[in-house]
Design a protein around this motif. Structure first.
Motif, PDB file in Angstrom:
ATOM      1  N   ASP A   1      -4.386  -3.155  -2.706  1.00 44.19           N
ATOM      2  CA  ASP A   1      -3.230  -2.583  -2.520  1.00 44.19           C
ATOM      3  C   ASP A   1      -2.627  -2.259  -3.163  1.00 44.19           C
ATOM      4  OD1 ASP A   1      -5.357  -1.340  -0.070  1.00 44.19           O
ATOM      5  OD2 ASP A   1      -3.936  -2.011   1.532  1.00 44.19           O
ATOM      6  N   VAL A   2      -2.007  -0.521  -3.882  1.00 42.94           N
ATOM      7  CA  VAL A   2      -1.109  -0.528  -4.422  1.00 42.94           C
ATOM      8  C   VAL A   2       0.222  -0.142  -3.599  1.00 42.94           C
ATOM      9  CG1 VAL A   2      -0.073   1.493  -6.146  1.00 42.94           C
ATOM     10  CG2 VAL A   2      -2.500   0.889  -6.145  1.00 42.94           C
ATOM     11  N   LEU A   3       1.052  -1.347  -3.915  1.00 43.04           N
ATOM     12  CA  LEU A   3       2.232  -1.304  -3.535  1.00 43.04           C
ATOM     13  C   LEU A   3       3.681  -0.596  -3.949  1.00 43.04           C
ATOM     14  CD1 LEU A   3       1.851  -5.292  -2.739  1.00 43.04           C
ATOM     15  CD2 LEU A   3       1.222  -3.315  -1.727  1.00 43.04           C
ATOM     16  N   ALA A   4       3.560  -0.218  -5.343  1.00 39.91           N
ATOM     17  CA  ALA A   4       4.432   0.337  -5.800  1.00 39.91           C
ATOM     18  C   ALA A   4       3.979   0.897  -7.482  1.00 39.91           C
ATOM     19  CB  ALA A   4       5.885  -0.401  -6.630  1.00 39.91           C
ATOM     20  N   MET A   5       4.979   2.139  -7.617  1.00 34.41           N
ATOM     21  CA  MET A   5       4.311   2.057  -8.929  1.00 34.41           C
ATOM     22  C   MET A   5       6.048   1.948  -9.864  1.00 34.41           C
ATOM     23  SD  MET A   5       0.917   3.318  -9.301  1.00 34.41           S
ATOM     24  CE  MET A   5       0.712   4.438 -10.444  1.00 34.41           C
ATOM     25  N   MET A   6       5.373   1.460 -10.942  1.00 40.68           N
ATOM     26  CA  MET A   6       6.347   2.178 -12.545  1.00 40.68           C
ATOM     27  C   MET A   6       6.145   2.899 -13.527  1.00 40.68           C
ATOM     28  SD  MET A   6       6.769  -2.142 -13.394  1.00 40.68           S
ATOM     29  CE  MET A   6       8.241  -2.409 -14.514  1.00 40.68           C
ATOM     30  N   ASP A   7       7.451   2.429 -14.550  1.00 43.64           N
ATOM     31  CA  ASP A   7       7.430   2.928 -15.395  1.00 43.64           C
ATOM     32  C   ASP A   7       7.691   1.971 -16.006  1.00 43.64           C
ATOM     33  OD1 ASP A   7       5.895   6.180 -15.343  1.00 43.64           O
ATOM     34  OD2 ASP A   7       8.274   7.051 -14.257  1.00 43.64           O
TER      35      ASP A   7
END
Length: 123
Positions: free
Chosen positions: A117-123
């Motif tokens: 599962d994708v918990l967070a996104m970052m750049d």
């Protein structure tokens, strides 16, 4: 790659381990290894939280979100803890795979998540 012979309860196992660059401490090495577990099929997307981001931070195992350490917009460095996941009565730090900024967090404390599962996104 290094190959080791391990004996467990009288059974002999040959194990091959991929070498990773060392960051100098056992704690950060553990975080690095945990953050690089291959990603499985994802069930959550960045669109569901309305944020962008080019790097997915995923659950390495199924479990429950114990604590969220980073907030949207926060700058993080490689190895910084983003989320703490509880699985099998252990707290597992989910860490930043690279330096960057948290674009969004897709989970809340207490949420149940599955591996990948994708918990967070970052750049």
């Amino acid at each position: 790659m290094k190959t080791y012979t391990i004996t467990v309860n009288g059974n002999v196992y040959n194990v091959t381990v991929e070498e990773r660059r060392s960051t100098g401490t056992a704690d950060s090495d553990q975080k690095s290894i945990l953050s690089q577990i291959p990603e499985a099929a994802t069930r959550r997307t960045a669109a569901s939280s309305g944020g962008s981001g080019s790097v997915k931070i995923t659950a390495s195992v199924s479990g429950k979100i114990c604590k969220i350490e980073a907030k949207m917009g926060q700058t993080v460095k490689i190895g910084d803890t983003i989320i703490i996941l509880e699985a099998m009565k252990m707290e597992i730090p989910i860490v930043a795979p690279q330096d960057g900024t948290i674009a969004n967090v897709n989970v809340a404390e207490g949420d149940a998540v599955e591996c990948g599962d994708v918990l967070a996104m970052m750049d």
